[in-house]
Design an enzyme around this catalytic site. Structure first.
Site, short mmCIF file in Angstrom:
data_model
loop_
_atom_site.label_atom_id
_atom_site.label_comp_id
_atom_site.label_asym_id
_atom_site.label_seq_id
_atom_site.Cartn_x
_atom_site.Cartn_y
_atom_site.Cartn_z
N TRP A 154 -29.65 36.93 29.83
CA TRP A 154 -31.00 36.68 29.35
C TRP A 154 -31.58 37.86 28.61
O TRP A 154 -32.50 37.71 27.81
CB TRP A 154 -31.93 36.30 30.51
N ASN A 155 -31.06 39.07 28.86
CA ASN A 155 -31.75 40.25 28.31
C ASN A 155 -31.47 40.46 26.82
O ASN A 155 -32.34 40.92 26.09
CB ASN A 155 -31.37 41.50 29.11
N PRO A 179 -25.99 29.61 27.33
CA PRO A 179 -27.04 30.62 27.40
C PRO A 179 -27.65 30.66 28.79
O PRO A 179 -27.50 29.72 29.58
CB PRO A 179 -28.06 30.14 26.36
N ASP A 180 -28.34 31.73 29.08
CA ASP A 180 -29.07 31.81 30.34
C ASP A 180 -30.19 30.78 30.36
O ASP A 180 -30.70 30.36 29.31
CB ASP A 180 -29.65 33.22 30.50
N GLU A 251 -18.81 42.53 30.37
CA GLU A 251 -19.73 43.67 30.30
C GLU A 251 -20.70 43.52 31.46
O GLU A 251 -21.51 42.59 31.49
CB GLU A 251 -20.48 43.72 28.97
N CYS A 285 -28.34 46.72 29.39
CA CYS A 285 -27.15 47.20 30.11
C CYS A 285 -26.90 48.68 29.89
O CYS A 285 -26.41 49.36 30.78
CB CYS A 285 -25.93 46.40 29.67
N GLU A 383 -28.29 49.52 40.54
CA GLU A 383 -28.91 49.26 39.25
C GLU A 383 -30.30 48.66 39.45
O GLU A 383 -30.48 47.72 40.21
CB GLU A 383 -28.03 48.32 38.43
#
Length: 514
Positions: A154-155, A179-180, A251, A285, A383
């Site tokens: 989503w980011n 997609p998210d 990733e 990320c 994170e």
């Protein structure tokens, strides 16, 4: 269904989903009053989309490479022409600041142009060295995998999400994208532009639904998978791909370090650290969550960094007035808030920030700088994925490098110095897939010829560069033997055959041949 504010026809985009199942609520991160019910993908929807995509891929792979390149170049222009509408969509879906949205859009255009220009060079057939000079011919070719699946985050839902698909397309594959749940519209808009650029309609279907249901179904249907998301989910994805013996690129998470060496300019490094830590409200990320500063420069840097953080303009508007937008969801806001509360309760100090900002919108959280963070705090090693960064004092380069590497993650790092040669020397000792000297992340992320990906628990494989294209093909070797067989012949005994080959190998080594 209130879709009028969207810059694309929301109903038309939604109708392009391969989805006829129960609806699910989508809510804008920018405008909480904008709520839409979208259909979700059923197993039958997915099976039909896969069948159509595989059929379209056969013709697509048979086309001249020049045809596929032209589609990417046309998309390059279309993305630039529609950049304002795409930026609106990115802001509505994710709450981004305008400049952050534009960075993503321009990155997609650069990726389209890059793979259109280098595909021929990377994918061309190659003559290899045969076993017997002049008598053995080796031809190497690249064969598309077939159907590539993308499970998107989503980011950054436009790039690198769509960018991964462009490399797969130019290599001759079909793509199926999930997609998210929060960001379907910008993905559909990008595919819409691709179709206008000449992409066959069935070659890139988009499916929609909960990841824990649609994701495993998609993995079972494809020949390769690209996944961007958390390390925990990435491990599950990798296990499923391994069970099917298909490749994947992942990733995953990061706890990215920024190192400020003792010869850096404190003001310049502080400005870079603000970009590194608070771009996209820290929901990136490759954004920085740990800053290690040389002892002699620490106080000057900390003062400048906190001052610059306090001047960041927060808010929501479809222009460049604000430098930092909101978080994407209530869940993400609560995660950030919980980590800061945990750090405070265990003794960390908040130098600036540390509060929700409901006066700006329901999902805003101030950019936050912590000091005194220790290993028992959740934000020390875990994170955060939000606008929170921890500041640490170190004695020298060796301590900075050791502490930067003291992490399960290894995605991105940043080094600030007055001496680029020294910076590159330090960078080589940091265990991250990308390291930027005197830049936050843009030097590597924006250089499409540079491979990008994680070490350690930050992922597998690389996007961008030639590696980002070659992951979507199989290498096939074709060997042709002439005149003499690779076996005893013409009455030679096995012993004589082996002795002759032994002598030939010694001669070839003496001649410097591979």
């Amino acid at each position: 269904m209130a879709t009028d504010p969207l810059p694309w026809d929301g109903r038309r985009l939604a109708s392009q989903l391969a989805a006829t199942g129960p609806t699910r609520t989508w809510r804008s991160a920018y405008d909480e009053d904008l709520v839409v019910e979208l259909p979700t993908t059923t197993p039958a929807d997915l099976a039909g989309a896969v069948a159509r995509a595989r059929s379209a891929q056969v013709d697509w792979a048979a086309r001249p490479l020049a045809d596929r390149e032209r589609v990417l170049l046309a998309l390059h222009d279309a993305v630039l022409d529609h950049r304002e509408d795409l930026a609106d969509l990115l802001q509505y879906e994710g709450g981004k600041a305008r400049l952050t949205a534009m960075e993503e859009i321009l990155h997609l255009a650069m990726t389209a142009r890059y793979y259109a220009r280098v595909a021929r060079q990377v994918l061309h057939d190659r003559r290899g060295r045969g076993m017997v000079p002049l008598l053995t011919r080796i031809d190497e070719r690249h064969v598309p995998l077939g159907l590539v699946g993308i499970i998107a985050p989503w980011n950054y839902p436009l790039s690198p999400t769509v960018a991964d698909g462009l490399a797969a397309l130019v290599a001759g594959n079909a793509v199926i994208l999930k997609p998210d749940l929060q960001t379907p519209y910008v993905a559909l808009a990008a595919v819409d532009l691709l179709r206008q650029a000449g992409l066959p309609a069935d070659l890139w279907p988009v499916v929609y639904g909960p990841g824990d249901r649609v994701g495993p179904e998609l993995i079972e249907a494809v020949d390769y998978l690209c996944f961007t998301g958390s390390t925990a989910t990435g491990r599950v994805v990798a296990q499923q791909c391994a069970g099917r013996l298909i490749g994947c690129s992942l990733e995953l998470g990061g706890k990215n370090p920024l190192l400020v060496l003792d010869d850096a300019d404190a003001e310049v490094a502080a400005a870079g650290a603000v970009r590194a830590a608070f771009g996209n409200a820290g929901q990136l990320c490759v954004s920085t969550e740990r800053i290690f500063v040389a002892d002699t420069l620490h106080d000057a840097f900390a003062g400048a960094f906190v001052a610059k953080t306090r001047t960041l303009r927060l808010g929501r508007s479809l222009d460049y007035e604000h430098e930092m937008g909101s978080l994407v969801s209530t869940e993400q806001l609560e995660r950030v808030e919980a980590q800061v509360a945990d750090a405070r309760a265990k003794g960390a100090q908040v130098l600036t920030g540390g509060r929700r900002r409901p006066d700006l919108g329901p999902l805003f959280y101030e950019p936050t700088v912590l000091t005194g963070v220790t290993p028992e705090m959740d934000c020390y090693a875990g994170e955060t994925f939000g606008p929170v960064v921890s500041l640490y004092r170190v004695a020298d380069d060796a301590e900075a490098i050791a502490r930067a590497n003291d992490s399960d993650y290894g995605l991105n790092a940043s080094v600030w110095t007055g001496d680029p040669v020294r910076g590159r020397r330090v960078a080589r000792q940091v265990r991250c897939g990308t390291v930027n000297v005197n830049e936050a992340y843009g030097a590597t992320f924006g250089s499409i010829d540079a491979p990008m990906g994680g070490m350690k628990s930050s992922g597998l494989g690389r996007r961008q560069g030639p590696e980002g294209l070659l992951r979507f093909v199989e290498s096939q070797a074709i060997g042709t033997q002439s005149l003499l067989p690779l076996a005893p012949a013409f009455g030679l005994s096995p012993q004589t055959f082996v002795s002759g080959l032994t002598g030939a190998l010694r001669v070839l080594k003496a001649l410097g041949r591979a």
